[in-house]
Design a protein around this motif. Sequence first.
Motif, PDB file in Angstrom:
ATOM      1  N   ASP A  49      61.104  27.595 -32.342  1.00 21.19           N
ATOM      2  CA  ASP A  49      60.041  26.993 -31.535  1.00 21.19           C
ATOM      3  C   ASP A  49      59.880  27.755 -30.212  1.00 21.19           C
ATOM      4  O   ASP A  49      60.584  28.737 -29.941  1.00 21.19           O
ATOM      5  N   LEU A  50      58.944  27.278 -29.391  1.00 21.38           N
ATOM      6  CA  LEU A  50      58.631  27.966 -28.129  1.00 21.38           C
ATOM      7  C   LEU A  50      59.842  28.036 -27.215  1.00 21.38           C
ATOM      8  O   LEU A  50      60.096  29.061 -26.565  1.00 21.38           O
ATOM      9  N   PRO A  77      52.670  33.447 -30.249  1.00 20.69           N
ATOM     10  CA  PRO A  77      51.369  32.791 -30.454  1.00 20.69           C
ATOM     11  C   PRO A  77      50.986  31.862 -29.312  1.00 20.69           C
ATOM     12  O   PRO A  77      49.804  31.621 -29.055  1.00 20.69           O
ATOM     13  N   GLU A  78      51.988  31.290 -28.645  1.00 18.48           N
ATOM     14  CA  GLU A  78      51.709  30.450 -27.481  1.00 18.48           C
ATOM     15  C   GLU A  78      52.783  30.702 -26.419  1.00 18.48           C
ATOM     16  O   GLU A  78      53.911  31.081 -26.721  1.00 18.48           O
ATOM     17  N   ARG A  79      52.382  30.500 -25.142  1.00 14.44           N
ATOM     18  CA  ARG A  79      53.301  30.733 -24.028  1.00 14.44           C
ATOM     19  C   ARG A  79      53.038  29.675 -22.977  1.00 14.44           C
ATOM     20  O   ARG A  79      51.886  29.394 -22.653  1.00 14.44           O
ATOM     21  N   ASP A  80      54.114  29.093 -22.446  1.00  8.77           N
ATOM     22  CA  ASP A  80      53.934  28.153 -21.338  1.00  8.77           C
ATOM     23  C   ASP A  80      54.383  28.833 -20.037  1.00  8.77           C
ATOM     24  O   ASP A  80      54.775  30.011 -20.035  1.00  8.77           O
ATOM     25  N   THR A  83      57.747  30.546 -20.040  1.00  2.11           N
ATOM     26  CA  THR A  83      57.763  31.849 -20.717  1.00  2.11           C
ATOM     27  C   THR A  83      57.252  32.940 -19.782  1.00  2.11           C
ATOM     28  O   THR A  83      57.850  34.025 -19.675  1.00  2.11           O
ATOM     29  N   GLU A 110      44.654  34.406 -17.465  1.00  3.64           N
ATOM     30  CA  GLU A 110      44.698  33.460 -18.587  1.00  3.64           C
ATOM     31  C   GLU A 110      44.693  32.011 -18.108  1.00  3.64           C
ATOM     32  O   GLU A 110      44.777  31.084 -18.903  1.00  3.64           O
TER      33      GLU A 110
END
Length: 488
Positions: A49-50, A77-80, A83, A110
């Motif tokens: 997971d992330l 695919p996704e970044r918070d 990250t 972004e």
Amino acid sequence: MTGLCVHGAVIKHGFELDPHVQTGLVFMYAELGCLSSCHNVFDGAVEPDLVTQTAMLNACAKCGDIDFARKMFDEMPERDHVTWNAMIAGYAQCGRSREALDVFHLMQMEGVKLNEVSMVLVLSACTHLQVLDHGRWVHAYVERYKVRMTVTLGTALVDMYAKCGNVDRAMQVFWGMKERNVYTWSSAIGGLAMNGFGEESLDLFNDMKREGVQPNGITFISVLKGCSVVGLVEEGRKHFDSMRNVYGIGPQLEHYGLMVDMYGRAGRLKEALNFINSMPMRPHVGAWSALLHACRMYKNKELGEIAQRKIVELEDKNDGAYVLLSNIYADYKNWESVSSLRQTMKAKGVKKLPGCSVIEVDGEVHEFIVGDKSHPRYDEIEMKLEEISKCLRLSGYVANTNPVLFDIEEEEKEDALSKHSEKVAIAFGLISLKGVVPIRVVMNLRICWDCHNVAKMISKIFNREIIVRDRNRFHHFKDGECSCKDYW
């Protein structure tokens, strides 16, 4: 060993595929510096997971594999925001501050929300690169979006402004903070000292003690720098002694090096040597280098030879030691010894680091290296250098060609001096920055005698404030004077 036992217990009880456990294991091995074990755990995750991906990215960055970390980052695919902060921190920690700022700008594009951690990391990169415009932008963002001014963020701002040479702004931030800790005080004291405001730094130290804030080893580095800048040797000695006697702080190598610098700056070279010889640990390169620089300033050949020999014993390829002793020989017109040193350097494969100067104009960083004419405005820069040269000669300037240690004619030596990277950067500043804007240059070496004299004269002739940060300290040139009082 304990970590391996924990990992074994995880496998034994069947928890090795739990995402939370995998994340914990990656963090654990990263702290232990075992990057291969981090990879083994991560590769065993079926669908990380992330949080687990971020943990792995952070591990790679922490353990030095920053390029793999960036590859992971780009493919996620996704970044918070955690990250993004991990990627910025990775670049900042391994000294690639320019790339840290690039990631920060991408983060803004972004639309990722910036928090205190982001701000502190980016300010650290700005401080390392000494790009004041970027630092100002971060500060403006903090104020515009009302990011909470914690002690950590405030200290980072004080440090950034001070190390970019904007002391007034650093102190405005400092006095505007509602809460300050020992690191905030130390940053402010050190910032004043490195910019030549020694007495003010010592006054601030007294304020700190009156506030009841207990100093630490970092504080005393700042205090000793302040004493050195204004030549207060006896006061410096008292502060040095108080570290152990009053505060129970054991002096470290940097404190000893600063004491040697203090004695040397005051011209007390024999005392500096005695102090080195009385050190309770083996003297380091910093202490001997401080003595060698003092010998260069006061033209003491005998002690200079001792200091250079000691440095080379510790660091066989320390180019600065050879260059400084060569300069001392050149002052004595001892060209045979200069030639001998150059032959020794050649035989040992010691190469003098090329001079590089950086200047920021409208948020863009421009780099100048000795001999490189690739800058798109180099023709304009050369014209400005010619104008500067004419103005200098009309003002009575005579080039100090002694340090140009080449077998070339005097006229060629003067031409070589005129193309030093700091002079090129200053010329670019004159043609690119409005008259009210200070010219700020960052160098990778110590500024040479001739460039120092030229910068003083330019500041007066062109009525410009010039701030140069060389490898050792700040030089604030204004009205023909320098804040270093001609000792650096």
